[in-house]
Design a protein around this motif. Sequence first.
Motif, PDB file in Angstrom:
ATOM      1  N   TYR A   1     -28.796  42.885  38.945  1.00 50.03           N
ATOM      2  CA  TYR A   1     -28.672  42.577  40.373  1.00 50.03           C
ATOM      3  C   TYR A   1     -27.256  42.122  40.729  1.00 50.03           C
ATOM      4  O   TYR A   1     -26.806  42.323  41.858  1.00 50.03           O
TER       5      TYR A   1
ATOM      6  N   ASP B   1     -39.308  38.608  42.328  1.00 53.22           N
ATOM      7  CA  ASP B   1     -40.494  39.343  41.885  1.00 53.22           C
ATOM      8  C   ASP B   1     -40.285  39.948  40.499  1.00 53.22           C
ATOM      9  O   ASP B   1     -41.188  39.937  39.658  1.00 53.22           O
ATOM     10  N   HIS B   2     -39.072  40.486  40.250  1.00 52.64           N
ATOM     11  CA  HIS B   2     -38.756  41.121  38.973  1.00 52.64           C
ATOM     12  C   HIS B   2     -38.821  40.104  37.830  1.00 52.64           C
ATOM     13  O   HIS B   2     -39.445  40.335  36.787  1.00 52.64           O
ATOM     14  N   LEU B   3     -38.183  38.941  38.042  1.00 44.10           N
ATOM     15  CA  LEU B   3     -38.165  37.919  36.994  1.00 44.10           C
ATOM     16  C   LEU B   3     -39.561  37.344  36.740  1.00 44.10           C
ATOM     17  O   LEU B   3     -39.931  37.091  35.587  1.00 44.10           O
ATOM     18  N   GLU B   4     -40.315  37.118  37.791  1.00 43.36           N
ATOM     19  CA  GLU B   4     -41.674  36.598  37.603  1.00 43.36           C
ATOM     20  C   GLU B   4     -42.526  37.575  36.805  1.00 43.36           C
ATOM     21  O   GLU B   4     -43.405  37.180  36.040  1.00 43.36           O
ATOM     22  N   SER B   5     -42.237  38.863  36.974  1.00 38.27           N
ATOM     23  CA  SER B   5     -42.996  39.880  36.237  1.00 38.27           C
ATOM     24  C   SER B   5     -42.636  39.892  34.752  1.00 38.27           C
ATOM     25  O   SER B   5     -43.514  39.828  33.892  1.00 38.27           O
ATOM     26  N   VAL B   6     -41.328  39.928  34.444  1.00 40.98           N
ATOM     27  CA  VAL B   6     -40.915  40.049  33.047  1.00 40.98           C
ATOM     28  C   VAL B   6     -41.044  38.731  32.292  1.00 40.98           C
ATOM     29  O   VAL B   6     -41.091  38.717  31.057  1.00 40.98           O
TER      30      VAL B   6
ATOM     31  N   GLN C   1     -31.995  41.080  48.036  1.00 37.09           N
ATOM     32  CA  GLN C   1     -31.882  41.201  46.581  1.00 37.09           C
ATOM     33  C   GLN C   1     -32.510  39.997  45.869  1.00 37.09           C
ATOM     34  O   GLN C   1     -33.124  40.138  44.805  1.00 37.09           O
TER      35      GLN C   1
ATOM     36  N   GLU D   1     -36.220  40.519  45.734  1.00 37.68           N
ATOM     37  CA  GLU D   1     -36.576  41.506  44.720  1.00 37.68           C
ATOM     38  C   GLU D   1     -36.417  40.925  43.312  1.00 37.68           C
ATOM     39  O   GLU D   1     -37.255  41.138  42.432  1.00 37.68           O
ATOM     40  N   MET D   2     -35.328  40.182  43.104  1.00 40.06           N
ATOM     41  CA  MET D   2     -35.092  39.594  41.785  1.00 40.06           C
ATOM     42  C   MET D   2     -36.188  38.590  41.442  1.00 40.06           C
ATOM     43  O   MET D   2     -36.636  38.520  40.284  1.00 40.06           O
TER      44      MET D   2
ATOM     45  N   VAL E   1     -31.700  41.183  33.517  1.00 40.50           N
ATOM     46  CA  VAL E   1     -32.196  41.386  34.882  1.00 40.50           C
ATOM     47  C   VAL E   1     -31.193  40.844  35.899  1.00 40.50           C
ATOM     48  O   VAL E   1     -30.867  41.500  36.898  1.00 40.50           O
TER      49      VAL E   1
END
Length: 874
Positions: A689, A726-731, A720, A723-724, A685
């Motif tokens: 980015y 949110d992305h990391l918290e999700s995965v 960025q 966005e990262m 991830v």
Amino acid sequence: MSKSYINLLDLASGNFPTMEGRRRRMPRVNTAPGNLSDIEDDQARSVSSDQPSSLSSDRVIIVANQLPLKAKRREDNTGWNFSWNEDSLLLQLKDGLPDDMEVLYIGSLRVHVDPIDQEDVSQILLDEFKCVPTFLPPDIMKKFYDGFCKKHLWPLFHYMMPFSAEQGGRFDRSLWEAYISANKLFFQRVVELINPDEDYIWIHDYHLMVLPTFLRRRFSRVRMGFFLHSPFPSSEIYRTLPVREEILKALLNSDIIGFHTFDYARHFLNCCSRMLGLVYQSKRGYLGLEYYGRTIRIKIMAVGVHMGWIQSMMKIADEDCTMRELTQKFKGKTMFLGVDDMDIFKGINLKLLAMEQMLKQHPNWQGKAVLVQILNPARGKGIDLEEVREEIQENSQRINEEFGKPGYKPIIIIDRPVSISERVSYYNMAECVVVTAVRDGMNLIPYEYVVCRQGISGSKSCSNFDAPKESMLVVSEFIGCSPSLSGAIRVNPWNVEATAEAMNVAISMDNSERQLQHEKHYQYISTHDVAYWSRSFLQDMQRSCADHFKRRCWGIGFGFGFRVVALDPNFRKLSIDTIVTAYRGATTRAILLDYDGTVMPQHSIDKSPSQKVIAIMNMLCADPKNTVFIVTGRGTESLSKWFSPCQGLGIAAEHGYFLRWSQDEDWEICMQGLGFGWMKIAEPVMKLYTEATDGSSIEIKESAMVWQYRDADSGFGSSQAKEMLDHLESVLANEPVAVKRGQFIVDVKPQSWCDCLQAFINETVEYKGMDGVSKGLVAEKIFTSMAANGKHADFVLCIGDDRSDEDMFEIFGHAKLKDILSPNPAIFACTVGQKPSKATYYLDDTTEVITMLESLAEAFDTLPPSEGGYESDP
């Protein structure tokens, strides 16, 4: 001449501008002790110059380029006649202020007053109007207003770049000097009046954008607001101004900065972010900028019209029956109305072309539709005014020749001064008002039109003011009032065809629909008038200044780099004599030092410690009373190499994930039983980015991963990072890690560190709010281990410079430390730099930190041989 003034002019060019005119005595209204010469002393620029005054009631001093007055020379040429300018916003805003609040005005006059008459005029205006005029020498006035304001700021703020001499010309530093000189003269008038403990200062518009620095330098706790009535350009445009940072920093000396729209505020905030590295936050419904411990509130509210004044103008028009004449003149016609100042940004020619296009596309309106364009006189010596005027005349003549016929002209240009009552009559007559400005700060013409279409009760039979009528608006999307007029037809004025079609839709719409739009607009305009605007701004200014006298303030910086640092009253500079005395009297000491930004300059290219630092560490560690630790986020490899000469130095690497008490001992690793499989999930991830964000990079540590974007575009990097996150918290939702965003970084680290560390030190206290690795927990581990060995520290020194060190400072407020440390320990929690902190002390920079540590090292009676050849500085 003042040294402070010279500093400001040095920033401009180093040339001192000549200021003509004899020195005048002050009006008899000075409420601050002392006289004008006092402010010219260096000491007067310090915060200690804030002195109590003789008055106690609140009042507001409104400072603007021009006073809300009309001036006319008497016929016998023996003096002046003055009267209020009822059309002035500065006068109208008084309706929103408390009835018991005194209002004083400071500004210039529209006429030139001979120096010999200036003192008498000042006294008359003060006694009769509570106005204090600022008399600008003619050469300063010309360069200040017609020069810098109208040829540099006004075009730039309306998105006109100085590509050539014909488009505003290149930057002229002599005009900038005149701008500073003029602002200085306004400042001197304020000082003659101000009661610094009680008065509010409200500064208006782009003419006086550096005035806040003069006032903040003289009175550190002055309550001051600024409102910009023009657009504020995007950062790409504003950054072309050579004095961009000076103006930004000057504005930030205000307590509250107001804008008409969110777009203008957003552009200002982006400029502060890109040029000054400031980050704004939304706090309980308002935007705030943290600036050296002060929170500058950003106010977003469009100004309104004065309902009572417009209604009084309608009564005047009703009484002189102007409407009857216009009704007869335009009988059977559908009127579009345009009311604009003669200005290149008003888009008047675009409006004429749109009218022409509408007549072509919809021939049924030929002979019926009329565009009446009122040209108000230009407000100053703008750019290309004559060319614009000629083009307007040429276009109107051509269109009239093509579509006109006996008794009908589709374009009617009124190029003369129009009385208020006549303008009100045109408002009431028009079916639609069209505003096609390509850039405008606010533009209240649509507001005035809607109010006039509402009419008044009890009008005479000769007029048509007695009943509400529907109204329609075609407005440019580039004017400040556009967002508040939700029922208007918004257009891009550059798209002539679309504007023409919008004009056709406006006059073809059903009456019921037009009536609904009118009622919606009138409801908003009547409740959000100028009184509502001024009342709201004053209330927010009061909230912004509520804590002024609860904090300690320091004035730092020179010229327009001056700013006030506002800190907690208990926050003070660390005295070397004080800490050395406490150091000598202690029997058990704990010294915890951050690395980067504390003992190593933050911007140093070579990050390895100097021989001087190594020698000081050895000298401190040689004292058996001391336990010395470097607590940092750096990895074990570099720290082991750099501090290999320091045998007794403790190191906490990666914020304490690795800990070593001395060079002879092994690294203690917490959470050895936990896996790091989450890194295989997070790394792809972060790489994604990194590839998409120029200037970003990944740092992979043994216990954590860090994505940093310090060298990336600040706006894109911040987006960025969000966005990262949110992305990391999700995965990583099901992984035992914490994802956090810091200053130019996003890091991922084990979430179970708290529990592991607590188990390691055999404590059962629950800690909240410390997810992942924490320097605060590391500090407690060190203190607890010392206590377990019978060493209850009676002297504690913690120094750091960034957010991670705040956790270390915060623990000294925990009751649990009472059982770990000695009963009455001397605690020195110290941050590097004057900034808001949980520490109680500060040192200015790494140089002062090294000097202080050296003083402690030298307090040891028996010094060991120096390693590395270091000798103390003489």
